[in-house]
Structure formats: structure tokens, C-alpha cells
Design a protein around this motif. Structure first.
Motif, PDB file in Angstrom:
ATOM      1  N   GLY A  43       0.817  -1.215   0.000  1.00 50.08           N
ATOM      2  CA  GLY A  43       0.000   0.000   0.000  1.00 50.08           C
ATOM      3  C   GLY A  43       0.846   1.259   0.000  1.00 50.08           C
ATOM      4  O   GLY A  43       0.547   2.225  -0.704  1.00 50.08           O
ATOM      5  N   LEU A  44       1.934   1.239   0.785  1.00 46.42           N
ATOM      6  CA  LEU A  44       2.842   2.386   0.814  1.00 46.42           C
ATOM      7  C   LEU A  44       3.496   2.590  -0.544  1.00 46.42           C
ATOM      8  O   LEU A  44       3.679   3.730  -0.996  1.00 46.42           O
ATOM      9  CB  LEU A  44       3.905   2.168   1.892  1.00 46.42           C
ATOM     10  N   TRP A  45       3.846   1.487  -1.217  1.00 47.95           N
ATOM     11  CA  TRP A  45       4.452   1.591  -2.548  1.00 47.95           C
ATOM     12  C   TRP A  45       3.495   2.256  -3.530  1.00 47.95           C
ATOM     13  O   TRP A  45       3.897   3.129  -4.296  1.00 47.95           O
ATOM     14  CB  TRP A  45       4.872   0.214  -3.030  1.00 47.95           C
ATOM     15  N   LEU A  46       2.211   1.858  -3.501  1.00 44.38           N
ATOM     16  CA  LEU A  46       1.240   2.467  -4.407  1.00 44.38           C
ATOM     17  C   LEU A  46       1.064   3.949  -4.092  1.00 44.38           C
ATOM     18  O   LEU A  46       0.960   4.780  -5.010  1.00 44.38           O
ATOM     19  CB  LEU A  46      -0.111   1.749  -4.304  1.00 44.38           C
ATOM     20  N   THR A  47       1.053   4.300  -2.801  1.00 47.01           N
ATOM     21  CA  THR A  47       0.947   5.705  -2.418  1.00 47.01           C
ATOM     22  C   THR A  47       2.108   6.516  -2.975  1.00 47.01           C
ATOM     23  O   THR A  47       1.921   7.602  -3.538  1.00 47.01           O
ATOM     24  CB  THR A  47       0.894   5.836  -0.890  1.00 47.01           C
ATOM     25  N   LEU A  48       3.322   5.995  -2.832  1.00 52.19           N
ATOM     26  CA  LEU A  48       4.506   6.707  -3.319  1.00 52.19           C
ATOM     27  C   LEU A  48       4.508   6.804  -4.842  1.00 52.19           C
ATOM     28  O   LEU A  48       4.861   7.855  -5.397  1.00 52.19           O
ATOM     29  CB  LEU A  48       5.775   6.000  -2.834  1.00 52.19           C
ATOM     30  N   VAL A  49       4.118   5.718  -5.507  1.00 53.25           N
ATOM     31  CA  VAL A  49       4.071   5.740  -6.972  1.00 53.25           C
ATOM     32  C   VAL A  49       3.059   6.773  -7.455  1.00 53.25           C
ATOM     33  O   VAL A  49       3.339   7.562  -8.379  1.00 53.25           O
ATOM     34  CB  VAL A  49       3.728   4.341  -7.521  1.00 53.25           C
ATOM     35  N   LEU A  50       1.883   6.791  -6.847  1.00 55.98           N
ATOM     36  CA  LEU A  50       0.867   7.773  -7.229  1.00 55.98           C
ATOM     37  C   LEU A  50       1.348   9.196  -6.957  1.00 55.98           C
ATOM     38  O   LEU A  50       1.154  10.095  -7.783  1.00 55.98           O
ATOM     39  CB  LEU A  50      -0.432   7.511  -6.477  1.00 55.98           C
ATOM     40  N   LEU A  51       1.976   9.403  -5.801  1.00 57.13           N
ATOM     41  CA  LEU A  51       2.450  10.741  -5.463  1.00 57.13           C
ATOM     42  C   LEU A  51       3.490  11.231  -6.462  1.00 57.13           C
ATOM     43  O   LEU A  51       3.385  12.350  -6.983  1.00 57.13           O
ATOM     44  CB  LEU A  51       3.042  10.731  -4.051  1.00 57.13           C
ATOM     45  N   VAL A  52       4.478  10.413  -6.750  1.00 57.84           N
ATOM     46  CA  VAL A  52       5.580  10.837  -7.618  1.00 57.84           C
ATOM     47  C   VAL A  52       5.112  10.999  -9.060  1.00 57.84           C
ATOM     48  O   VAL A  52       5.358  12.035  -9.705  1.00 57.84           O
ATOM     49  CB  VAL A  52       6.746   9.833  -7.532  1.00 57.84           C
ATOM     50  N   GLU A 190       1.956  22.231  -2.085  1.00 63.12           N
ATOM     51  CA  GLU A 190       1.113  21.496  -3.028  1.00 63.12           C
ATOM     52  C   GLU A 190       1.464  20.006  -3.043  1.00 63.12           C
ATOM     53  O   GLU A 190       0.570  19.150  -3.188  1.00 63.12           O
ATOM     54  CB  GLU A 190       1.270  22.069  -4.441  1.00 63.12           C
ATOM     55  N   LEU A 191       2.731  19.676  -2.889  1.00 64.49           N
ATOM     56  CA  LEU A 191       3.128  18.272  -2.846  1.00 64.49           C
ATOM     57  C   LEU A 191       2.581  17.581  -1.599  1.00 64.49           C
ATOM     58  O   LEU A 191       2.151  16.417  -1.658  1.00 64.49           O
ATOM     59  CB  LEU A 191       4.653  18.149  -2.888  1.00 64.49           C
ATOM     60  N   ILE A 192       2.589  18.295  -0.483  1.00 65.73           N
ATOM     61  CA  ILE A 192       2.031  17.713   0.743  1.00 65.73           C
ATOM     62  C   ILE A 192       0.528  17.535   0.605  1.00 65.73           C
ATOM     63  O   ILE A 192      -0.040  16.516   1.033  1.00 65.73           O
ATOM     64  CB  ILE A 192       2.385  18.600   1.952  1.00 65.73           C
ATOM     65  N   ILE A 193      -0.146  18.505  -0.015  1.00 65.48           N
ATOM     66  CA  ILE A 193      -1.582  18.359  -0.264  1.00 65.48           C
ATOM     67  C   ILE A 193      -1.848  17.170  -1.187  1.00 65.48           C
ATOM     68  O   ILE A 193      -2.811  16.418  -0.995  1.00 65.48           O
ATOM     69  CB  ILE A 193      -2.148  19.659  -0.862  1.00 65.48           C
ATOM     70  N   GLN A 194      -0.992  17.006  -2.195  1.00 68.08           N
ATOM     71  CA  GLN A 194      -1.143  15.868  -3.105  1.00 68.08           C
ATOM     72  C   GLN A 194      -0.979  14.547  -2.345  1.00 68.08           C
ATOM     73  O   GLN A 194      -1.720  13.581  -2.596  1.00 68.08           O
ATOM     74  CB  GLN A 194      -0.115  15.972  -4.232  1.00 68.08           C
ATOM     75  N   LEU A 195      -0.026  14.496  -1.440  1.00 62.70           N
ATOM     76  CA  LEU A 195       0.159  13.299  -0.622  1.00 62.70           C
ATOM     77  C   LEU A 195      -1.096  12.994   0.183  1.00 62.70           C
ATOM     78  O   LEU A 195      -1.550  11.837   0.247  1.00 62.70           O
ATOM     79  CB  LEU A 195       1.358  13.497   0.317  1.00 62.70           C
ATOM     80  N   LYS A 196      -1.671  14.021   0.799  1.00 64.67           N
ATOM     81  CA  LYS A 196      -2.861  13.806   1.628  1.00 64.67           C
ATOM     82  C   LYS A 196      -4.108  13.560   0.794  1.00 64.67           C
ATOM     83  O   LYS A 196      -5.129  13.137   1.336  1.00 64.67           O
ATOM     84  CB  LYS A 196      -3.056  15.002   2.550  1.00 64.67           C
ATOM     85  N   ALA A 197      -4.033  13.808  -0.515  1.00 66.63           N
ATOM     86  CA  ALA A 197      -5.175  13.521  -1.395  1.00 66.63           C
ATOM     87  C   ALA A 197      -5.177  12.078  -1.880  1.00 66.63           C
ATOM     88  O   ALA A 197      -6.221  11.585  -2.309  1.00 66.63           O
ATOM     89  CB  ALA A 197      -5.157  14.462  -2.593  1.00 66.63           C
ATOM     90  N   THR A 198      -4.042  11.394  -1.817  1.00 61.71           N
ATOM     91  CA  THR A 198      -3.976  10.032  -2.335  1.00 61.71           C
ATOM     92  C   THR A 198      -4.940   9.060  -1.645  1.00 61.71           C
ATOM     93  O   THR A 198      -5.397   8.111  -2.292  1.00 61.71           O
ATOM     94  CB  THR A 198      -2.542   9.478  -2.258  1.00 61.71           C
TER      95      THR A 198
END
Length: 259
Positions: A43-52, A190-198
Motif C-alpha cells: 500500500g505504501l508503494w502504491l501511495t509513493l508511486v501515485l504521489l511521484v 502542493e506536494l504535501i496536499i497531493q500526498l494527503k489527497a492520495t
């Protein structure tokens, strides 16, 4: 060189986080981590992939969205402004659902779509999550980049034109780097907001970090331990983003100081 020290508010946050981690380690149950370790990492991998991937793709889209609003032509500028207004004016959750449940429900009725090479991907949730997060980031960053392009001193651009530089060279070597430098502090947020939007992608069955911990709570009937660990994971990721952006800003400032 003067020694760099952490500001007091960051020292306080580190102390609070250390205390919280100590209390969590000593007074809560963590035996379930062994059983769910692989699921959490996936799950963490998918979060990081989506974020990046969505941040990179969204930023690449934001550059022309911001540039065309400053340079024109007017029809394209109006279209870019309308896109940014639409994205910023509607909830991201609604955009995800419109893509997944709306657009995604139309594909099966298109002739030949079920037999095409795209069909195995179109029945998955991650392409819609990627598209929604990318468009959302592009909409917000498009406005940010518009301000960044508009804020670059005109004298620098006029001097480059006077030297006979090609417009694309001016954009690549002067205008774009200066605009990005101006928006770096905003980009951090904006990157932190994107992280919290995942976590919103869990609503369309994408198994990210939030979805995994939701399953853990349902299967173990535990509430505080999974939620606190999930909060710690997102807090650490947000801190890493902040540190990376701060290092980038310092490096950029040092480079400009040496020139």
C-alpha cells in the motif's frame, strides 16, 4: 560558515513525535504488524508511486497551462484559465468518481474496446486514480506557474531578447528556471496536499496505504494502533517532502550566489 540549527518549532515537533512513538511502542499492541507487513508495504508503494508520477505529470502539464495564460493567444489562455477554475472549484473526490464511475462506465459500450489491448488496464482502478490526481495537480499548479511566469522581471527577458536568444532558449534557460524558483515554497505545500489527497483513491478500490489500514481495522477490530501508525507514515512522508524542497531551495540559492 555559520552552523545551521533547527528552528524551535521543529525541535518541539521532533520532541512530541519522539514521545508519541515511545508511548505507542510501550503501551499499545503491535503484534498484528507481522501479519500485515507485506500488505502495508504494498500500500505504501502504491501511495509513493501515485504521489511521484502524478506530481511529475501534473507539473509538466502545469507549465504550458501557466505559460499560455501569460503569453496567449487569448482563446488558449481562456481555455487554460477555465480548466484551472474547473479543477480548483470542484472536489477531487467528485473528479475521481466522474472518471471512474462516469467515463469508466462508457468504455465497455465502445465497439471493439473489450478486444483491444487497453481493456485490461481500463478495468483497473489505478488509471483513473492517476488521471484524476494528475489533472488535479495540474489545475492547481497551472495557476501557481502562471504567477511564477508573470513574476519573472521583464528586464531579464528583454535582455535575453536583446542578445538575440531564441524564444525557446529564453524559456528553457531563463524564464522557466526563474519561474520554478519563485514557486518552490508553494510547490512544497502542493506536494504535501497531493500526498494527503492520495487516500481518496481508496474509494474506487485502489489499495493504497489508507485502504490497507482500513482493512486492518476491520479485520483486527483495533482502532488506535492502525490509525496512529498510518498518521505517523504520512507525517514522515510530509517531513521528507519538506526537507527535500528546503534542500532544493538552498541549493538553488547557493548556485545563484556563486554566479
Amino acid at each position: 560558515m555559520a552552523e545551521r540549527r533547527l528552528p524551535p518549532h521543529r525541535l518541539l515537533l521532533i520532541a512530541v513525535a519522539s514521545l508519541a512513538i515511545t508511548l505507542m511502542a510501550l503501551h499499545m499492541r503491535w503484534d498484528w504488524l507481522v501479519d500485515y507487513r507485506d500488505a502495508i508495504l504494498d500500500g505504501l508503494w502504491l501511495t509513493l508511486v501515485l504521489l511521484v508520477t502524478t506530481s511529475v505529470a501534473g507539473f509538466l502539464l502545469a507549465i504550458p497551462l501557466g505559460l499560455v495564460q501569460v503569453t496567449g493567444p487569448r482563446p488558449l489562455a481562456w481555455a487554460a484559465r477555465g480548466f484551472c477554475t474547473l479543477i480548483r472549484g470542484t472536489p477531487l473526490l467528485l473528479q475521481i468518481w466522474l472518471l471512474y464511475y462516469g467515463l469508466g462506465s462508457l468504455f465497455p459500450y465502445l465497439p471493439g474496446m473489450r478486444q483491444s489491448w487497453l481493456w485490461p488496464y481500463l478495468i483497473e482502478s489505478w488509471p483513473y486514480a492517476f488521471a484524476a490526481l494528475t489533472l488535479s495537480f495540474a489545475g492547481y499548479e497551472g495557476e501557481v506557474m502562471r504567477g511564477g511566469f508573470a513574476g519573472v522581471p521583464k528586464g531579464e527577458l528583454e535582455a535575453a531578447r536583446a542578445l538575440g536568444m531564441h524564444p525557446l532558449t529564453i524559456l528553457r534557460r531563463i524564464w522557466l528556471p526563474r519561474a520554478v524558483q519563485r514557486v518552490l515554497p508553494t510547490l512544497n505545500g502542493e506536494l504535501i496536499i497531493q500526498l494527503k489527497a492520495t487516500p481518496l483513491v481508496a474509494t474506487i478500490a485502489a489499495v493504497d496505504t489508507y485502504a490497507v489500514f482500513g482493512r486492518i481495522r476491520q479485520e483486527t477490530y483495533m482502532v488506535y494502533e492502525p490509525l496512529l501508525l498510518m498518521a505517523l507514515i504520512y507525517l514522515v512522508l510530509a517531513g521528507l517532502i519538506t526537507l527535500a524542497c528546503a534542500a532544493l531551495e538552498r541549493g538553488w540559492s547557493d548556485d545563484n550566489g556563486r554566479r
